[in-house]
Design a protein around this motif. Structure first.
Motif, short mmCIF file in Angstrom:
data_model
loop_
_atom_site.label_atom_id
_atom_site.label_comp_id
_atom_site.label_asym_id
_atom_site.label_seq_id
_atom_site.Cartn_x
_atom_site.Cartn_y
_atom_site.Cartn_z
N PRO A 61 -0.84 -149.52 -62.05
CA PRO A 61 0.61 -149.26 -61.94
C PRO A 61 1.47 -150.26 -62.71
CG PRO A 61 -0.44 -148.94 -59.82
CD PRO A 61 -1.49 -149.49 -60.72
N ALA A 62 1.05 -151.53 -62.78
CA ALA A 62 1.85 -152.55 -63.47
C ALA A 62 2.13 -152.18 -64.91
CB ALA A 62 1.14 -153.90 -63.40
N HIS A 63 1.25 -151.42 -65.53
CA HIS A 63 1.39 -151.10 -66.95
C HIS A 63 2.30 -149.90 -67.20
CE1 HIS A 63 -2.71 -153.26 -67.51
NE2 HIS A 63 -1.70 -154.11 -67.53
N GLY A 64 2.86 -149.32 -66.12
CA GLY A 64 3.87 -148.28 -66.26
C GLY A 64 3.44 -147.12 -67.13
N SER A 65 4.32 -146.74 -68.04
CA SER A 65 4.04 -145.59 -68.92
C SER A 65 2.92 -145.87 -69.90
CB SER A 65 5.31 -145.20 -69.68
OG SER A 65 5.74 -146.28 -70.52
N MET A 66 2.51 -147.14 -70.03
CA MET A 66 1.44 -147.50 -70.96
C MET A 66 0.10 -147.68 -70.26
SD MET A 66 2.83 -147.64 -73.95
CE MET A 66 1.69 -148.62 -74.92
N LYS A 67 0.02 -147.30 -68.98
CA LYS A 67 -1.21 -147.61 -68.25
C LYS A 67 -2.42 -146.85 -68.80
CE LYS A 67 -0.49 -144.56 -64.22
NZ LYS A 67 -0.36 -144.58 -62.73
N ASP A 68 -2.23 -145.65 -69.27
CA ASP A 68 -3.36 -144.91 -69.83
C ASP A 68 -3.84 -145.56 -71.11
OD1 ASP A 68 -5.16 -142.53 -69.84
OD2 ASP A 68 -4.08 -142.10 -71.71
N PHE A 69 -2.91 -146.02 -71.94
CA PHE A 69 -3.26 -146.73 -73.18
C PHE A 69 -4.05 -148.00 -72.86
CE2 PHE A 69 -2.19 -150.06 -76.29
CZ PHE A 69 -2.63 -149.47 -77.47
N HIS A 70 -3.57 -148.76 -71.87
CA HIS A 70 -4.27 -149.99 -71.47
C HIS A 70 -5.67 -149.66 -70.94
CE1 HIS A 70 -1.40 -153.46 -71.58
NE2 HIS A 70 -0.55 -152.48 -71.79
N ARG A 71 -5.76 -148.58 -70.16
CA ARG A 71 -7.05 -148.21 -69.58
C ARG A 71 -8.05 -147.81 -70.65
NH1 ARG A 71 -9.48 -143.66 -68.80
NH2 ARG A 71 -7.65 -142.47 -69.46
N ARG A 72 -7.62 -146.96 -71.59
CA ARG A 72 -8.54 -146.47 -72.62
C ARG A 72 -9.00 -147.57 -73.56
NH1 ARG A 72 -6.13 -143.67 -75.96
NH2 ARG A 72 -4.01 -143.43 -75.14
N ASN A 73 -8.17 -148.58 -73.75
CA ASN A 73 -8.52 -149.66 -74.67
C ASN A 73 -9.00 -150.92 -73.95
OD1 ASN A 73 -7.58 -148.77 -77.58
ND2 ASN A 73 -6.00 -148.06 -76.16
N ASN A 74 -9.17 -150.79 -72.63
CA ASN A 74 -9.70 -151.89 -71.82
C ASN A 74 -8.95 -153.20 -72.10
OD1 ASN A 74 -11.45 -152.93 -69.89
ND2 ASN A 74 -12.92 -153.64 -71.43
N LEU A 75 -7.63 -153.13 -72.08
CA LEU A 75 -6.79 -154.29 -72.37
C LEU A 75 -6.60 -155.16 -71.13
CD1 LEU A 75 -4.06 -152.58 -74.59
CD2 LEU A 75 -6.04 -153.94 -75.33
N PRO A 76 -6.30 -156.44 -71.31
CA PRO A 76 -6.12 -157.34 -70.16
C PRO A 76 -4.96 -156.88 -69.26
CG PRO A 76 -6.35 -158.60 -72.19
CD PRO A 76 -6.19 -157.16 -72.59
N VAL A 77 -5.01 -157.32 -68.02
CA VAL A 77 -3.94 -157.03 -67.06
C VAL A 77 -2.71 -157.85 -67.44
CG1 VAL A 77 -3.26 -157.04 -64.63
CG2 VAL A 77 -5.66 -156.68 -65.27
N LEU A 78 -1.53 -157.22 -67.36
CA LEU A 78 -0.29 -157.94 -67.63
C LEU A 78 0.39 -158.29 -66.30
CD1 LEU A 78 1.24 -155.97 -70.66
CD2 LEU A 78 -0.11 -158.08 -70.67
N TYR A 79 0.83 -159.53 -66.18
CA TYR A 79 1.45 -160.03 -64.95
C TYR A 79 2.95 -160.18 -65.20
CZ TYR A 79 -3.39 -160.77 -63.72
OH TYR A 79 -4.72 -160.57 -63.46
N TYR A 80 3.65 -159.12 -64.94
CA TYR A 80 5.07 -159.05 -65.28
C TYR A 80 5.92 -159.95 -64.37
CZ TYR A 80 4.46 -155.06 -68.46
OH TYR A 80 4.12 -154.23 -69.49
N GLU A 81 7.18 -160.05 -64.76
CA GLU A 81 8.14 -160.90 -64.03
C GLU A 81 8.51 -160.30 -62.67
OE1 GLU A 81 12.49 -163.00 -65.00
OE2 GLU A 81 11.61 -161.53 -66.36
N TYR A 82 8.74 -159.00 -62.63
CA TYR A 82 9.05 -158.30 -61.38
C TYR A 82 8.63 -156.84 -61.54
CZ TYR A 82 13.43 -157.39 -64.03
OH TYR A 82 14.37 -157.06 -64.98
N PHE A 83 8.75 -156.03 -60.45
CA PHE A 83 8.09 -154.72 -60.46
C PHE A 83 8.95 -153.66 -59.76
CE2 PHE A 83 5.04 -158.12 -60.62
CZ PHE A 83 4.18 -157.73 -61.63
#
Length: 591
Positions: free
Chosen positions: A532-554
């Protein structure tokens, strides 16, 4: 022979690909060994989130250099800087001489320090580098940083701004992170306490404008949470009494009381200081509860505007401001007090001779068979056999009474108000369009709307929002507070969770569930769609096995990350929450 060594170095064969691979494998193995005792969950996804949070936290350590006097005077043989600097921000901080490696909020987007952020960073750091955590906390209390008047520098763009006083809490957390009491660093605790006394006095001198134990501090790190900019002067001589500012000072006092109690076990001299901070806590909490900052009709804490004539206007906006009073709570064991007769006598005298202070402050004993409000003298053992005090007896020191705690929590645990799918909202959802909060005073009307995502205002630069989103540090404080209350009330205190659901839970069960909601921001959704943290880009992050992003707020509705995208500083507190989930324990359980 230097020349021979240089010749030998030039003849060293190049590192082969296989040798390089072996170096990386060795380092990976070393890292695995380091994290093995620190990551206790069996869930592989939580392991990844926790470990990457720590990795990102280490990445935020950067060199910071700022000599204020040089910035004001300028460099030799160079054109002088504008004279206006002497009348601008930081001009009174000529002692500030920063040349250190610091833990920064975000090494990419916020490459500087922020004082209250740092206390949360250090709390996350304790599990992987307690020595760095302690050195960082001491640095801000050193004469190169701490102002001669006792103020801790807030952040680079204005050291004189006011952040919540969480440094003493950070010191306690660093001290108690050593699981075995005899291994705890009392020299660190004592050194910190002495400098924190200066910081305490700075707050008392600067922020208690009417000497009535009701404190103001401006925005206090919550940027746009108010109806208006709380750091700006009010018109016509009006003053702002702040529920969170006053509660933070009570929280500060409770932390100083706990530090003095720890030190008094090794040096009786500190019993006197513990007594002073017990008195400070009760005085501030009493003032908070007896003022209009508490609204009996609504069952919530609010800021109040006071006119020169003394008329008061409560700003009945439900936000994190009204939840901060829950943070100031601590338990005291009978066994510890019995070992400090001087402190015990002083506290007993205060409660016996100043019943006005105890009227609206929680001073309760947890006897072996019952809970009892201290209508009798505090610490006095009961003659009733059903209330026999034993060594497991605890005393609770807190701002809200049991009834007020329940009433505030009923708001906080309401899904139509504060409780979101991914944590506690910073502002109640009840102000969602078309029902904004309105504050009318004279001819002026101010409006505040619930905003789950980015801010729609330019206040404080418009790059952060405290009008709805979930913020990890404040949620962490809520979880910790619930655990503290559970340590005292135990299974005797239950609430509907969520409010109105009819499903009763203990405070520990509630705190564990909130911790799981917060952790779920970073873990893969059950449907495999991504984090969920990756928002609209979560599928892109999942398919490319990218690191988790630790945002400022949610976003509390979707979990999508907002603001700075590498804010691993205080967002790394999710690692502590995962530890709590993994052990089914209390957050920062230190005893």
């Amino acid at each position: 022979d230097p020349e021979k060594k240089e010749d030998d170095a030039m003849q060293t064969p190049p590192v082969t690909a296989a040798a390089a691979d072996q170096i990386f494998e060795t380092r990976k193995h070393e890292a695995d060994e380091f994290y093995a005792p620190r990551i206790l969950t069996d869930d592989e996804d939580l392991q990844l989130v926790q470990r990457q949070a720590y990795a990102g936290l280490l990445w935020t350590k950067k060199f910071f250099c700022y000599f204020v006097e040089d910035w004001l005077v300028g460099d030799k043989n160079m054109p002088p800087p504008p004279k206006e600097r002497w009348n601008n921000r930081n001009a009174t901080w000529t002692h500030m001489y920063a040349s250190d490696v610091l833990s920064m909020p975000d090494a990419w987007e916020y490459p500087w320090f922020a004082a209250w952020d740092s206390a949360f960073h250090c709390t996350a750091f304790n599990n992987i580098d307690n020595e760095f955590s302690k050195s960082q906390l001491l640095l801000f209390l050193s004469d190169r940083y701490l102002h001669p008047d006792g103020q801790i520098p807030a952040y680079e763009w204005n050291f004189s701004d006011c952040n919540p006083p969480v440094h003493a809490w950070g010191v306690l957390r660093a001290f108690k992170s050593a699981p075995i009491r005899k291994n705890r660093d009392f020299a660190f605790l004592k050194s910190s306490f002495h400098s924190l006394l200066m910081n305490w006095q700075s707050w008392v001198a600067k922020r208690d404008f009417n000497n009535d134990s009701l404190y103001a501090g401006g925005f206090l790190g919550l940027d746009n949470i108010g109806v208006f900019d709380r750091s700006a002067p009010l018109p016509d001589g009006q003053k702002l009494q702040q529920a969170d500012g006053t509660a933070w000072m009570s929280f500060f006092a409770s932390c100083m009381f706990q530090i003095a109690m720890e030190l008094a076990q090794h040096d009786p001299v500190y019993e006197e200081m513990a007594g002073r901070f017990f008195m400070a806590f009760t005085s501030i909490a009493d003032a908070l509860n007896k003022s209009q900052l508490w609204d009996e009709e609504d069952g919530f804490y609010y800021d109040v505007i006071v006119t020169p004539s003394g008329k008061k206007y409560p700003m009945k906006l439900r936000s994190l401001v009204g939840l901060v009073p829950l943070f100031a709570c601590t338990t005291i064991s009978k066994q510890a007090l019995d070992s400090m007769p001087s402190l015990k006598a002083r506290i007993e005298w205060i409660v016996e001779n100043r019943p006005d202070l105890a009227e609206n402050v929680t001073l309760m004993s947890h006897c072996s068979k019952t809970l009892k409000r201290l209508e009798r003298p505090f610490l006095q053992e009961s003659d009733d056999e059903s209330e026999t005090l034993d060594n497991s007896t605890q005393y609770l020191l807190a701002i809200p009474t049991r009834d007020r705690l329940r009433r505030v929590l009923e708001h906080m645990l309401d899904e139509n108000k504060f409780l979101g799918k991914y944590g506690i909202r910073s502002m109640s959802k009840e102000y969602e369009d078309p029902h904004p909060f309105q504050f009318k005073q004279g001819d002026f009307t101010h409006e505040v709307r619930y905003l789950p995502a980015e801010s729609d205002l330019t206040m404080f630069g418009g790059n952060s929002s405290w009008r709805g989103p979930v913020w990890l540090p404040m949620n962490y404080m809520i979880v910790q507070a619930l655990d503290r209350y559970y340590q005292f009330y135990g299974d005797s205190f239950k609430l509907d969770y969520p409010t109105g659901s009819g499903k009763q839970m203990t405070l520990k069960q509630i705190s564990n569930n909130i911790a799981k909601r917060l952790a779920s921001i970073f873990t893969n959704d059950e449907d495999g769609s991504g984090r969920p943290a990756h928002g609209s880009m979560k599928d892109f992050h999942r398919r490319n096995n990218l690191p988790v992003l630790y945002y400022e707020y949610f976003n509390p509705e979707t979990g999508a990350g907002l603001g700075a995208s590498h804010q691993t500083g205080w967002t790394a507190l999710v690692a502590n929450l995962i530890m709590k989930i993994s052990t089914d324990g209390l957050v920062d359980d230190d005893e």
